[in-house]
Design a protein around this motif. Structure first.
Motif, short mmCIF file in Angstrom:
data_model
loop_
_atom_site.label_atom_id
_atom_site.label_comp_id
_atom_site.label_asym_id
_atom_site.label_seq_id
_atom_site.Cartn_x
_atom_site.Cartn_y
_atom_site.Cartn_z
N ALA A 251 41.44 35.67 54.63
CA ALA A 251 40.96 34.97 55.54
C ALA A 251 41.07 33.28 55.03
O ALA A 251 40.58 32.69 55.83
N ARG A 252 41.67 33.10 54.06
CA ARG A 252 41.83 31.69 53.85
C ARG A 252 40.30 30.79 53.79
O ARG A 252 40.48 29.88 54.06
N SER A 253 39.65 31.46 53.13
CA SER A 253 38.36 31.03 52.79
C SER A 253 38.04 30.84 51.58
O SER A 253 36.70 30.86 51.16
N GLY A 254 39.07 30.64 50.59
CA GLY A 254 38.83 30.64 49.24
C GLY A 254 38.26 29.27 48.98
O GLY A 254 37.76 29.34 47.78
N TRP A 255 38.19 28.31 49.69
CA TRP A 255 37.27 26.87 49.41
C TRP A 255 35.94 27.21 49.56
O TRP A 255 35.04 26.44 48.84
N ALA A 256 35.38 28.41 49.92
CA ALA A 256 33.98 28.88 49.97
C ALA A 256 33.75 29.75 48.70
O ALA A 256 32.67 30.62 48.66
N VAL A 257 34.61 29.83 47.54
CA VAL A 257 34.41 30.57 46.57
C VAL A 257 34.61 29.74 45.26
O VAL A 257 35.36 28.86 45.20
N GLY A 258 33.33 29.61 44.39
CA GLY A 258 33.30 29.01 43.20
C GLY A 258 34.16 29.73 42.28
O GLY A 258 33.54 30.43 41.16
N TRP A 259 35.75 29.49 41.86
CA TRP A 259 36.55 30.42 41.52
C TRP A 259 35.86 29.96 39.81
O TRP A 259 36.44 30.97 38.87
N ASP A 260 35.37 29.01 39.39
CA ASP A 260 35.34 28.64 37.95
C ASP A 260 33.84 29.23 37.39
O ASP A 260 33.46 29.18 36.48
N LYS A 261 32.88 29.74 38.46
CA LYS A 261 31.56 30.35 38.26
C LYS A 261 32.11 31.62 37.04
O LYS A 261 32.73 32.44 37.60
#
Length: 363
Positions: A251-261
């Motif tokens: 959904a191209r909502s990766g900006w709402a994911v804290g990938w480094d958590k």
């Protein structure tokens, strides 16, 4: 309408305004109002100010020592990026990376987080958090304890200012205010792309707040205009553009994911999908031919079936059909490329575009 549908505390006011109702997330909510309709309500938000009753949205509270850290270990976005007094868009995913719900988290303090999920998913979000909560942390569903009113549009700040409510706080921040003895949360958020606010009021206080907003000059707006406004912005709707089958990566909502958590629900699956590249992604479509797209319509590039629409509508601002669609990444399509949308057996010309379809107001 089914007697089993829940109703907003403002239901009688909507009836008096000649509202047309529709079932939404288990609630009977106004779709549009007499004397206006979707087009006029949409225009009011883009040009002046409108008010939506969105009390069907869920409400839940997480409290206890370490509540913010606990929520952060469950939901995708990183609460550590914001300070108390701020709100954050985030996602509740399952272990497969699918989206259980998208929601707003209000960070009051390290031991206090207030959540606003979608209506139909509130019970499931509360259930998952409750089952995962460690000793000392409580998760409370408060769906029918609060109403939510969204005041949206370029005149929203001046309108609320007339009522003595705070309006100068930044985007995605909130302030607590008193209104006629009632406590309100006034948050600089919205689902329209315009400058706006969402007011969280006690269930029994909602009527007085609604009346004051209407008297100050806001046009009442229903969920029909809310949908056209959010689609023009390319904002996803859970159940259509996000779901258990449509991940944040797709959904191209990766900006709402804290990938480094170090931890959040669905982390391993989402990291793997991100690394491999999704097989499909959400793209915008703007029709160049005549037609109004809806969800679940096939999208073609030449003779090849390359995807399916998830949301679609007529854009009152641009006066064209627009849609969001999941497009196969293997098709190699770029912004500006031509495609066709099958609308009732007719292939209507369109082009790939990057949302938003309209220019949002300054935040």
């Amino acid at each position: 309408m089914s007697a089993e549908l829940l109703r907003s505390p403002l239901h009688d006011r909507h009836v008096a305004l000649g509202a047309k109702f529709a079932a939404f997330g288990g609630w009977e909510m106004p779709l549009e109002y007499a004397g206006g309709g979707v087009l006029r309500e949409h225009a009011a938000v883009r040009e002046a100010a409108g008010v939506f009753d969105v009390s069907h949205l869920g409400k839940a509270r997480v409290r206890g020592a370490g509540a913010a850290d606990f929520v952060n270990s469950c939901l995708t976005n990183d609460l550590g990026r914001i300070a108390p007094g701020k709100a954050q868009y985030t996602l509740c995913c399952d272990s497969s990376g699918g989206v259980v719900d998208d929601l707003i988290a209000y960070l009051h303090a390290d031991d206090h987080v207030f959540l606003i999920p979608n209506a139909a998913n509130t019970a499931e979000v509360v259930r998952r958090l409750t089952e995962a909560a460690p000793e000392g942390i409580t998760v409370t569903g408060e769906h029918r304890s609060y109403a939510v009113l969204a005041v949206q549009g370029p005149q929203s700040a001046s309108l609320l200012g007339k009522l003595g409510l705070p309006t100068d706080h930044g985007y995605m921040s909130f302030a607590t205010a008193a209104f006629w003895g009632a406590e309100l949360i006034v948050c600089r958020t919205g689902y329209t792309g315009e400058h706006g606010y969402e007011l969280v009021a006690g269930w029994d206080d909602a009527g007085a707040v609604w009346d004051a907003i209407i008297e100050a000059g806001a046009r009442p707006c229903g969920l029909g205009a809310r949908d056209t406004l959010r689609t023009e912005m390319g904002y996803p709707l859970h159940g259509q553009d996000l779901s258990l089958e449509i991940s944040p990566v797709q959904a191209r909502s990766g900006w709402a994911v804290g990938w480094d958590k170090p931890a959040f629900w669905g982390r391993d699956a989402l990291l793997a999908e991100k690394a491999a590249g999704p097989r499909r992604q959400l793209r915008g479509l703007e029709l160049t031919g005549r037609g109004i797209p809806r969800g679940h319509m096939q999208v073609y590039a030449g003779d090849a079936l390359v995807g399916e629409t998830t949301s679609g509508t007529f854009s009152p601002t641009k006066k064209v059909g627009i849609a969001l669609a999941l497009i196969d990444t293997a098709a190699g399509l770029a912004d500006g490329d031509p495609v066709q949308v099958d609308i009732r057996g007719r292939r209507i010309e369109a082009r790939i575009t990057k949302p938003p379809f309209v220019t949002p107001s300054v935040r």
